[in-house]
Design a protein around this motif. Structure first.
Motif, PDB file in Angstrom:
ATOM      1  N   UNK A 116       0.793  -1.225   0.000  1.00 10.49           N
ATOM      2  CA  UNK A 116       0.000   0.000   0.000  1.00 10.49           C
ATOM      3  C   UNK A 116       0.822   1.269   0.000  1.00 10.49           C
ATOM      4  N   UNK A 117       2.142   1.164   0.039  1.00 11.24           N
ATOM      5  CA  UNK A 117       2.986   2.356  -0.023  1.00 11.24           C
ATOM      6  C   UNK A 117       3.125   2.804  -1.471  1.00 11.24           C
ATOM      7  N   UNK A 118       3.723   3.981  -1.656  1.00 13.13           N
ATOM      8  CA  UNK A 118       3.846   4.527  -2.998  1.00 13.13           C
ATOM      9  C   UNK A 118       4.805   3.775  -3.888  1.00 13.13           C
ATOM     10  N   UNK A 119       5.827   3.146  -3.304  1.00 14.86           N
ATOM     11  CA  UNK A 119       6.757   2.361  -4.102  1.00 14.86           C
ATOM     12  C   UNK A 119       7.952   3.119  -4.622  1.00 14.86           C
ATOM     13  N   UNK A 120       8.086   4.419  -4.290  1.00 13.24           N
ATOM     14  CA  UNK A 120       9.235   5.185  -4.742  1.00 13.24           C
ATOM     15  C   UNK A 120      10.514   4.741  -4.052  1.00 13.24           C
ATOM     16  N   UNK A 121      11.639   4.920  -4.757  1.00 19.41           N
ATOM     17  CA  UNK A 121      12.936   4.511  -4.205  1.00 19.41           C
ATOM     18  C   UNK A 121      14.004   5.507  -4.604  1.00 19.41           C
ATOM     19  N   UNK A 122      15.052   5.588  -3.770  1.00 20.57           N
ATOM     20  CA  UNK A 122      16.246   6.365  -4.094  1.00 20.57           C
ATOM     21  C   UNK A 122      17.396   5.382  -4.299  1.00 20.57           C
ATOM     22  N   UNK A 123      18.063   5.497  -5.433  1.00 14.76           N
ATOM     23  CA  UNK A 123      19.116   4.556  -5.819  1.00 14.76           C
ATOM     24  C   UNK A 123      20.390   5.328  -6.134  1.00 14.76           C
ATOM     25  N   UNK A 124      21.533   4.747  -5.803  1.00 17.53           N
ATOM     26  CA  UNK A 124      22.834   5.369  -6.065  1.00 17.53           C
ATOM     27  C   UNK A 124      23.620   4.531  -7.061  1.00 17.53           C
ATOM     28  N   UNK A 125      24.263   5.206  -8.030  1.00 16.87           N
ATOM     29  CA  UNK A 125      25.087   4.537  -9.036  1.00 16.87           C
ATOM     30  C   UNK A 125      26.347   5.356  -9.269  1.00 16.87           C
ATOM     31  N   UNK A 128      31.300   5.526 -14.457  1.00 22.56           N
ATOM     32  CA  UNK A 128      32.320   4.547 -14.878  1.00 22.56           C
ATOM     33  C   UNK A 128      33.700   4.854 -14.303  1.00 22.56           C
ATOM     34  N   UNK A 129      34.030   6.143 -14.252  1.00 22.87           N
ATOM     35  CA  UNK A 129      35.368   6.501 -13.750  1.00 22.87           C
ATOM     36  C   UNK A 129      35.370   6.759 -12.248  1.00 22.87           C
ATOM     37  N   UNK A 130      34.218   6.499 -11.576  1.00 23.28           N
ATOM     38  CA  UNK A 130      34.086   6.654 -10.131  1.00 23.28           C
ATOM     39  C   UNK A 130      34.242   8.091  -9.654  1.00 23.28           C
ATOM     40  N   UNK A 131      34.223   9.049 -10.580  1.00 22.93           N
ATOM     41  CA  UNK A 131      34.441  10.444 -10.176  1.00 22.93           C
ATOM     42  C   UNK A 131      33.165  11.105  -9.661  1.00 22.93           C
ATOM     43  N   UNK A 132      32.014  10.541 -10.007  1.00 25.00           N
ATOM     44  CA  UNK A 132      30.744  11.133  -9.603  1.00 25.00           C
ATOM     45  C   UNK A 132      29.790  10.043  -9.152  1.00 25.00           C
ATOM     46  N   UNK A 133      28.722  10.480  -8.501  1.00 22.95           N
ATOM     47  CA  UNK A 133      27.666   9.552  -8.096  1.00 22.95           C
ATOM     48  C   UNK A 133      26.331  10.066  -8.636  1.00 22.95           C
ATOM     49  N   UNK A 134      25.584   9.160  -9.260  1.00 29.53           N
ATOM     50  CA  UNK A 134      24.237   9.489  -9.723  1.00 29.53           C
ATOM     51  C   UNK A 134      23.263   9.091  -8.617  1.00 29.53           C
ATOM     52  N   UNK A 135      22.509  10.062  -8.122  1.00 33.48           N
ATOM     53  CA  UNK A 135      21.469   9.783  -7.127  1.00 33.48           C
ATOM     54  C   UNK A 135      20.124   9.883  -7.847  1.00 33.48           C
ATOM     55  N   UNK A 136      19.445   8.757  -7.968  1.00 26.94           N
ATOM     56  CA  UNK A 136      18.207   8.678  -8.732  1.00 26.94           C
ATOM     57  C   UNK A 136      17.015   8.466  -7.804  1.00 26.94           C
ATOM     58  N   UNK A 137      16.038   9.364  -7.864  1.00 26.10           N
ATOM     59  CA  UNK A 137      14.757   9.173  -7.182  1.00 26.10           C
ATOM     60  C   UNK A 137      13.755   8.695  -8.219  1.00 26.10           C
ATOM     61  N   UNK A 138      13.202   7.504  -8.025  1.00 28.26           N
ATOM     62  CA  UNK A 138      12.283   6.901  -8.988  1.00 28.26           C
ATOM     63  C   UNK A 138      10.895   6.783  -8.375  1.00 28.26           C
ATOM     64  N   UNK A 139       9.908   7.365  -9.039  1.00 29.59           N
ATOM     65  CA  UNK A 139       8.522   7.329  -8.562  1.00 29.59           C
ATOM     66  C   UNK A 139       7.654   6.694  -9.641  1.00 29.59           C
ATOM     67  N   UNK A 140       7.138   5.478  -9.410  1.00 28.30           N
ATOM     68  CA  UNK A 140       6.314   4.819 -10.427  1.00 28.30           C
ATOM     69  C   UNK A 140       4.932   5.446 -10.538  1.00 28.30           C
TER      70      UNK A 140
END
Length: 427
Positions: A116-125, A128-140
């Motif tokens: 019954x929750x919204x199902x949104x998630x925050x994911x980190x990736x 390739x060169x490890x110099x940055x981090x992608x922080x993704x908030x996904x809301x279905x």
């Protein structure tokens, strides 16, 4: 950071019962080739992986094969759309988590949760060169019917859906900023929803793109990029807070998309720098085209419509016998989906205001003309007209007005005729 954004595959979708499986195979291979050429750090699919909840084995295999090929290039995130089944996403999630391939990246499915929750998630990736981090908030996509359970206090008034979405989004963005490093992190928001001002193609499910479920572009979060799904026409949305794009569908699904160039988006973003987007053209699908003109003009332009799906309107002065066969002969290499005949002799032309009478005739006079046309005798016609006029002007009530014949009979009874010449002559 490089991100490849694709959306709305709608695997299994047909065009008036016409299978498009071979086109899906070709365009998905094209997307995989673009991913291998551009080498993104992350691949985001923003919803509607499938067209229906009930999947055919071919559609399931097509999705698994394509996602497996993409995860050999970079991590893949698939956000649930309004056409996607959470149960099938659970199956796919189980398969990819338990299928080990050398060098394979994860495939993550984000969908509405069974609790019954919204199902949104925050994911980190990491990049390739490890110099940055992608922080993704996904809301279905959240079906409007679920809002009664998620937000029982909002009710069903106009705008309640958008209000509830803003609440879910704010919770998700709060999580996104936990531990956020402005010098190191690139923030991305991926969702499947309808934004006000988006241009529809006609192939979207109309119930889910009504104004009652629209949210405003300025409600989007302040991030480097918003990967949007749900609308099949590729387009950018004007937002004061983020670069936001609908990637659109990979094939033309409806004749409202005839002029759309299909693509996937390559997004490049760095911390605290403007985001750059570059459409990567898709050319594998058959084009949908429209034609309006004579049969002779269609035949003359036949080469232009080779290997297309065609919506044809034939104009003519007179009805053309066996028109469908003649159209098929005129464009033998096209697949005619719709055929309309615009024939002058059967065309219904609406009246102009100038064609209408300046004054509407009186009803009594119209009724008199009707009686005259049908040859009603003069005296009877007068009596009928008198009754008609009395009824027409009767203001209403329980008792109708008496008719002239009834009045005459009452007069005769009141003054009977006598042999000495006195009394009523009516008798």
């Amino acid at each position: 950071m490089k991100l490849l954004h694709t959306s709305d595959w709608h695997l299994g979708k047909r065009l008036q019962r016409r299978s498009r499986d071979s086109e899906f195979d070709a365009v998905l291979a094209e997307i995989v080739e673009i991913a291998r050429r551009t080498l993104p750090d992350l691949i985001v699919h923003s919803g509607d992986l499938f067209d229906r909840y009930s999947l055919s084995p071919g559609d399931l295999m097509r999705a698994m094969t394509s996602l497996s090929a993409l995860r050999s290039v970079a991590p893949v995130v698939v956000v649930g759309g309004n056409h996607d089944s959470p149960h099938w996403f659970d199956v796919l999630d189980h398969v990819f988590q338990n299928t080990a391939e050398p060098g394979a990246h994860p495939v993550t499915f984000v969908h509405t949760a069974a609790d019954g929750s919204g199902g949104g998630r925050v994911l980190d990736f990491p990049t390739r060169d490890q110099s940055q981090r992608i922080r993704l908030a996904a809301l279905p996509f959240i079906h409007p019917n679920r809002f009664m359970h998620l937000f029982p206090g909002l009710g069903t008034t106009h705008g309640a859906y958008a209000q509830g979405l803003r609440g879910l989004q704010e919770e998700l963005i709060t999580q996104l900023h936990e531990g956020y490093s402005p010098q190191h992190d690139v923030l991305v928001f991926a969702t499947h929803l309808y934004l006000s001002g988006a241009l529809l193609s006609g192939s979207e499910r109309h119930l889910d793109v009504s104004d009652a479920y629209a949210t405003e572009p300025d409600d989007l979060p302040r991030v480097s990029y918003c990967a949007l799904g749900h609308i099949h026409k590729p387009q950018a949305l004007t937002s004061s807070k983020a670069t936001a794009h609908y990637a659109g569908s990979p094939l033309q699904f409806d004749f409202g998309e005839c002029d759309d160039a299909k693509s996937v988006l390559l997004v490049e973003a760095d911390p605290q720098r403007p985001t750059r987007t570059a459409p990567q053209r898709l050319t594998a699908g058959r084009l949908l085209k429209k034609f309006t003109g004579t049969l002779e003009e269609l035949a003359f332009r036949a080469e232009e419509f080779s290997n297309t799906f065609l919506d044809v309107t034939i104009t003519s002065q007179n009805l053309i016998p066996q028109l469908s066969q003649k159209v098929a002969t005129a464009v033998p290499d096209a697949d005619v989906v719709y055929l309309t005949e615009d024939c002058a002799e059967t065309r219904i032309t609406p009246l102009n205001v100038s064609d209408l009478p300046q004054e509407e005739p009186e009803l009594t006079e119209s009724f008199r003309a009707y009686l005259t046309e049908h040859g009603t005798p003069g005296r009877v016609a007068d009596e009928v007209l008198a009754a008609f006029g009395s009824l027409l002007h009767h203001p209403g009530g329980d008792e109708p007005p008496p008719c002239p014949a009834e009045l005459g009979l009452q007069e005769a009874l009141a003054h009977p005729w006598t042999p000495d010449g006195t009394g009523s002559e009516t008798a």
